[in-house]
Design an enzyme around this catalytic site. Structure first.
Site, PDB file in Angstrom:
ATOM      1  N   SER A 149       0.765  -1.307  -0.046  1.00  0.00           N
ATOM      2  CA  SER A 149       0.347   0.430  -0.030  1.00  0.00           C
ATOM      3  C   SER A 149       0.784   1.759   0.219  1.00  0.00           C
ATOM      4  O   SER A 149       1.849   1.532   0.378  1.00  0.00           O
ATOM      5  CB  SER A 149      -1.159  -0.131   1.289  1.00  0.00           C
ATOM      6  OG  SER A 149      -1.356   1.423   1.403  1.00  0.00           O
ATOM      7  N   TYR A 174      -2.415  -0.163  10.258  1.00  0.00           N
ATOM      8  CA  TYR A 174      -2.429  -0.700   8.267  1.00  0.00           C
ATOM      9  C   TYR A 174      -0.608  -0.264   7.851  1.00  0.00           C
ATOM     10  O   TYR A 174      -0.991  -1.623   6.505  1.00  0.00           O
ATOM     11  CB  TYR A 174      -3.741   0.121   7.965  1.00  0.00           C
ATOM     12  CG  TYR A 174      -3.676   0.143   6.235  1.00  0.00           C
ATOM     13  CD1 TYR A 174      -4.275  -1.175   5.988  1.00  0.00           C
ATOM     14  CD2 TYR A 174      -3.145  -0.076   5.364  1.00  0.00           C
ATOM     15  CE1 TYR A 174      -4.437  -2.089   5.457  1.00  0.00           C
ATOM     16  CE2 TYR A 174      -3.658   0.644   3.804  1.00  0.00           C
ATOM     17  CZ  TYR A 174      -3.834  -0.947   4.026  1.00  0.00           C
ATOM     18  OH  TYR A 174      -4.252  -1.003   2.765  1.00  0.00           O
TER      19      TYR A 174
END
Length: 361
Positions: A149, A174
């Protein structure tokens, strides 16, 4: 780089009912090549499950027209090691695309367990299964491709974000789990010679996307006449990347595995790579909202006389958020001859039309 044909391959796509996963499966089917595709997804209710079911229905429609493809959907969890091991034993996967993950920055602040289970334990199970795919001299997995990501860049001040940058300062759990995936993949590539490629996705959007993403959530709120909150007083920039561009990039990367080489010490040099996939064109949030509202009006989702100013509120930055994301995609262009190019207006136009049709606005 080692070129792989997708034809006649056994391919696992995890997160297959997810936004990117389902679009990837559909694109693989549309190639017309014969392949055995297995999709895994736990169908969790992090967001509206009917969207996941809709995507699976769209896959089934394509499969009905493509008898050369063997498509199997398995409802199950990445954290279920016995299930993962059984799937690898039954199908002897040659290409693995791990897109299953607990997504979202803000949710990781309130529900960290989901991220450890899916993004850490789940990914470890995939790596172990890849490792054991070579047992007893078997050919095993030829390429593991996995989702990282853009959030791994944290609060990096240098833009555009390059895969050569240090990414040791995550600002959310995350992001930390995604950086961990890259580290784990590197160690497994080194130890067990597993060709692996991580893809750092930048703000993916499009039809049938995730409702927790700004463009989708804003639309849901505007339709109900609610107020949308624009974080950091609109001073955020995002590198919005249309889902078709992401999927095209993933497919090209699947076919180019890092080469296995031996170092001077006689041990494997890790066949490991990481790429950015982004539009390389960061858009200011206020400009993005303007384009979104124009396209929603044009598609007939909202009336022409809708008063947007009444429904907009500028608010401070959220914990875990970053002010800018901006992809340097030069490595992707160099190695795969590909650069995402769909404009934000074109992508939001497609989203608005899908939204009108799906929700019968």
């Amino acid at each position: 780089m080692n070129h792989l044909e997708l034809k006649n391959k056994n391919i696992l796509v995890t997160g297959a009912a997810g936004f990117i996963g389902a679009n990837l499966v559909m694109k693989l089917i549309k190639t017309g090549d014969a392949m055995t595709l297995v999709g895994l997804d736990n169908m969790n209710d992090y967001y509206d499950v009917s969207l996941k079911e809709y995507r699976l229905t769209e896959i089934d429609k394509l499969v009905a027209e493509a008898p050369q493809n063997k498509w199997t959907f398995v409802k199950g969890d990445l954290a279920d090691k016995a299930l993962i091991d059984k799937l690898f034993a039954d199908y002897e996967f040659e290409i693995v695309v791990n897109l299953a993950a607990q997504a979202g920055v803000r949710y990781s602040i309130t529900n960290p367990d989901a991220y450890i289970n899916s993004n850490i334990i789940g990914f470890y199970n995939i790596l172990e299964a890849c490792r054991h795919s070579y047992d007893n001299g078997a050919k095993g997995v030829e390429h593991l491709v996995y989702a990282s990501s853009s959030s791994v860049y944290g609060g990096n001040k240098k833009v555009p974000f390059s895969t050569d940058d240090m990414v040791d300062n995550p600002v959310s759990l995350y992001a930390a789990t995604k950086k961990s995936n890259e580290l784990l993949a590197h160690s497994y590539s080194k130890l067990y010679n597993i060709p692996s490629t991580g893809l750092r996705f930048f703000t993916v959007y499009g039809p049938a996307g995730r409702p927790d993403m700004a463009y989708f959530g804003f639309t849901n709120k505007l339709i109900k006449g609610e107020t949308i909150q624009i974080f950091n007083y609109g001073n955020c920039k995002r590198d919005f990347t249309f889902v078709d561009d992401i999927v095209e990039g993933v497919m090209r990367v699947m076919q180019g595995a890092p080469e296995r080489k031996t170092g001077e010490d006689g041990l494997p040099l890790p066949p490991y790579a990481v790429y950015n996939i982004g539009n390389s064109n960061p858009e200011n949030l206020l400009d993005f909202v303007s384009i979104l509202q124009e396209e929603l009006v044009r598609a007939g989702v909202l009336p022409e006389d809708y008063n947007f100013e009444e429904h907009k509120k500028l608010v401070p930055m959220q914990p875990g958020d970053v002010p800018v994301t901006y992809a340097d995609t030069s490595a992707l262009e160099r190695d795969f001859g590909f650069k995402p190019s769909t404009s934000l207006r074109e992508g939001l136009c497609k989203f608005a039309e899908w939204y009108k049709d799906f929700y019968k606005v």
